[in-house]
Design a protein around this motif. Structure first.
Motif, PDB file in Angstrom:
ATOM      1  N   ASN A   1       0.824  -1.209   0.000  1.00 50.02           N
ATOM      2  CA  ASN A   1       0.000   0.000   0.000  1.00 50.02           C
ATOM      3  C   ASN A   1       0.859   1.261   0.000  1.00 50.02           C
ATOM      4  N   ASN A   2       1.931   1.260   0.774  1.00 48.76           N
ATOM      5  CA  ASN A   2       2.816   2.425   0.811  1.00 48.76           C
ATOM      6  C   ASN A   2       3.455   2.672  -0.551  1.00 48.76           C
ATOM      7  N   ALA A   3       3.876   1.594  -1.212  1.00 50.27           N
ATOM      8  CA  ALA A   3       4.499   1.730  -2.526  1.00 50.27           C
ATOM      9  C   ALA A   3       3.509   2.247  -3.568  1.00 50.27           C
ATOM     10  N   LEU A   4       2.242   1.891  -3.427  1.00 51.31           N
ATOM     11  CA  LEU A   4       1.214   2.362  -4.356  1.00 51.31           C
ATOM     12  C   LEU A   4       0.820   3.808  -4.090  1.00 51.31           C
ATOM     13  N   ARG A   5       0.798   4.212  -2.815  1.00 55.52           N
ATOM     14  CA  ARG A   5       0.325   5.547  -2.461  1.00 55.52           C
ATOM     15  C   ARG A   5       1.379   6.633  -2.609  1.00 55.52           C
ATOM     16  N   GLU A   6       2.626   6.318  -2.308  1.00 61.67           N
ATOM     17  CA  GLU A   6       3.674   7.337  -2.254  1.00 61.67           C
ATOM     18  C   GLU A   6       3.764   8.196  -3.516  1.00 61.67           C
ATOM     19  N   PRO A   7       3.750   7.611  -4.730  1.00 64.06           N
ATOM     20  CA  PRO A   7       3.861   8.447  -5.939  1.00 64.06           C
ATOM     21  C   PRO A   7       2.672   9.382  -6.145  1.00 64.06           C
TER      22      PRO A   7
END
Length: 223
Positions: free
Chosen positions: A148-154
């Protein structure tokens, strides 16, 4: 294993190099947990702290308290890990990659509590193999949180998520591990299909595809 727990001198050999899963089968009290306790003990004092003070650890792990305990593990393909007493004599680089943990004491309810720093250093593990191992809870939470963090960060910097990199970093390694255990037969192998976040009424779910069917890894419904 020498002078370790119930064993004076135990050697396990002739494990096929092609084996993907090895079972230790025996009656209660035969020493199965002692064997797996040795896997965890290898890292104590090296990459993980001792569970007890020196005197208590000596009494817990040594069959004869006046003699040092020792365990040697030979790795198929080369290399070995050898520890005697508190001294790691061989295999410093391998011990960091060797993991011993319980998988038969998993609690059925998943929670959302996790300490990332503790997980990274395996400090959330039980002191000994015979204790309840609840790390499965935090493993699921941490795994989903990382994706989830990898998907949200950008999103917050106006960029698109690099889904190929996310797949490479999180999905592919898990699927690769499952293939090593269950093989590549498409009718029987297990692969992760998707995940579902926790809600107010349900815990997080990992959904796996076994052959041509999907199975949800989740706690049972309340009756």
């Amino acid at each position: 294993m020498q002078n370790f727990k119930r064993f004076t001198d135990l050697t396990i050999s002739e494990i096929p190099s092609s084996a993907k899963l090895v079972l230790a089968i025996g009656s209660n009290g035969s020493g199965k947990s002692n064997l797996f306790d040795a896997f965890t003990w290898m890292a104590l004092g090296v990459t993980k702290p001792q569970p007890y003070n020196e005197s208590a650890s000596r009494n817990y792990y040594r069959k004869d308290g006046s003699l040092p305990e020792s365990v040697r593990i030979e790795i198929i393909g080369g290399g070995a890990i050898y520890k005697k007493g508190n001294d790691l004599i061989e295999g410093e680089s391998l011990i960091k990659r060797f993991i011993g943990r319980s998988s038969n004491r998993i609690v059925p309810h998943l929670t959302g509590e996790a300490n990332s720093a503790a997980i990274a250093r395996d400090l959330d593990s039980p002191k000994t193999f015979i204790e309840n191992d609840v790390r499965f809870n935090t493993d699921v939470y941490q795994y989903i949180q990382q994706i989830n963090n990898a998907l949200r960060e950008p999103v917050f910097s106006g960029r698109g998520a690099d889904t190929l990199k996310i797949f490479s970093d999180f999905i592919a390694p898990l699927n690769s591990s499952l293939l090593k255990i269950f093989g590549g037969d498409p009718s029987t192998t297990i692969q992760i299909a998707e995940f579902q976040d926790a809600t107010n009424t349900s815990a997080a779910k990992l959904i796996f595809k076994k052959g041509y069917f999907e199975n949800q890894l989740r706690p049972p419904k309340s009756r």
